[in-house]
Design an enzyme around this catalytic site. Sequence first.
Site, PDB file in Angstrom:
ATOM      1  CE  LYS A 123      18.108  37.943  -4.078  1.00 51.82           C
ATOM      2  NZ  LYS A 123      18.350  36.825  -5.115  1.00 51.82           N
TER       3      LYS A 123
HETATM    4  C1  LIG Z   1      19.633  36.636  -5.826  1.00 49.57           C
HETATM    5  C2  LIG Z   1      19.644  35.269  -6.669  1.00 49.57           C
HETATM    6  C3  LIG Z   1      20.804  34.515  -6.832  1.00 49.57           C
HETATM    7  C4  LIG Z   1      22.099  34.700  -6.188  1.00 49.57           C
HETATM    8  O1  LIG Z   1      22.353  34.990  -5.067  1.00 49.57           O
HETATM    9  P1  LIG Z   1      23.283  35.622  -4.057  1.00 49.57           P
HETATM   10  O2  LIG Z   1      22.898  35.444  -2.607  1.00 49.57           O
HETATM   11  O3  LIG Z   1      23.299  36.994  -4.601  1.00 49.57           O
HETATM   12  O4  LIG Z   1      24.475  34.857  -4.606  1.00 49.57           O
HETATM   13  C5  LIG Z   1      20.571  33.373  -7.653  1.00 49.57           C
HETATM   14  N1  LIG Z   1      19.543  32.944  -8.060  1.00 49.57           N
HETATM   15  C6  LIG Z   1      18.336  33.598  -7.920  1.00 49.57           C
HETATM   16  C7  LIG Z   1      16.811  33.076  -8.498  1.00 49.57           C
HETATM   17  C8  LIG Z   1      18.112  34.895  -7.207  1.00 49.57           C
HETATM   18  O5  LIG Z   1      17.096  35.545  -6.964  1.00 49.57           O
END
Ligand SMILES: *Cc1c(COP(=O)(O)O)cnc(C)c1O
Length: 481
Positions: free
Chosen positions: A124
């Site tokens: 993120k």
């Molecule tokens: C947010 C997240 C995901 C999922 O990503 P999306 O964009 O919601 O599909 C997968 N792994 C981790 C560690 C995350 O923080």
Amino acid sequence: MKYLSTRGHAAPQTFSDILLGGLAPDGGLYLPDHYPRVSSEELESWRGLAYADLAYEILRKFATDIPEADLRALTRKTYTAEVYCNARDGDNAADITPLRRLGEEGGTTVSLLGLSNGPTLAFKDMAMQLLGNLFEYTLLKTGDELNILGATSGDTGSAAEYAMRGKRGIRVFMLSPHKKMSAFQTAQMFSLQDPNIFNIAVEGVFDDCQDIVKAVSNDLEFKARQKIGTVNSINWARVVAQVVYYFKGWLLATTGPGQKVSFSVPSGNFGNVCAGHIARMMGLPIDKLVVATNENDVLDEFFRTGNYRVRKSAETLHTSSPSMDISKASNFERFVFDLFDRNPERVAGLFRDVEEKGGFSVADTAAGARVASFGFVSGRSSHQDRLATIRDLAARYDIVIDTHTADGVKVAREHLTPGVPMIVLETALPAKFSETIVEALGKVPPRPAGFDGIEDLPQRFDVMPADAAAIKQFLAARTGR
Ligand SMILES: *Cc1c(COP(=O)(O)O)cnc(C)c1O
């Protein structure tokens, strides 16, 4: 470049117009009016670029209303080795998203693309750090202020706080379920002492937090007066920032034009893999986009059967890859728009069916038959698969991976094509999900430097009841508006 709503009833907007917002007024999601194409020659000319400059080349095609010199300064400020400093020993940290070769399997090379070397150890940060700098840049120009209200179960909230801390004109009010996050996640967020960050521990579950955010956002008078904005997963700038690392991964895994690679993406809200879809539509030679889910398999069900069936909150399972515990995939509508030849009436109808009947089906339709032509395949991974994959990679390649990445590896192995490199996106570092690593390996995962003893730092947070009126009061008292 103008942006349109997937449901067709919103006026076209610029990149800057939609930067601070979420849904379009008609309930749809914003997408560019076309996908810019990257020719094979242009792609080859990017081989030597630093990540920041690659990001600039891609973003300038989408953020056409930001002066190019400003955009270049923003990407260079964002994608630095100082910010993305948590790469594993032996990885090339200067790549920002280093590619680590695991080994030969199924007649091809399997690698990890390290997206989790930023301040909160999850992917993120890749988008949120850019968003923080874009917000600050925009607010400095207008002299305005922004109060971000969000709900988190862990990763999004910390990424937002680390991106916005100390930024002028911005405050963050982040709701999290009291005593429900991991000790590491809690410490990461609550140890921040910046005066513009407010952690609110809500006496309830994640859904209560999200309901409060919705209730506050639906009070349009309050929202406008308090200058409230969001940074949730449907934010377009977040999606487009994620497109960059698909290009970077391709450039690192190939040596010449036209070579195909596949990506496996641990998926929840479909934000990350939606960025892969956009990269493919721009002409990046991607063979397969592997959608890997956990036990919450809304997306796997769609890509296997053509049925999109959202779950109720109560049916959403709490798993050991918790950042993928979703009941509906909030970015999925962007792909559906392309699947239906960008026909907003069809999309509006389908998502009306989601509201009214809980889903829709494209099985045995012309659209259903076209899904595969977009490269999508899928699979599902369980707690036992996660443990087995973590153990297998530790034994075979001497590497510890996190639970979400383990889901990505497990499903990637079901879709290997000889001669087509498989790149698994590493969406978090294992230090974030220590409990399950201990269960799998009998030892705690390695922690990057600087994170030792984070649980012992003083914490700053307020505990509040799950009551939207009380949260509004709290917020208004802090903003003075
Ligand atoms: C947010 C997240 C995901 C999922 O990503 P999306 O964009 O919601 O599909 C997968 N792994 C981790 C560690 C995350 O923080």
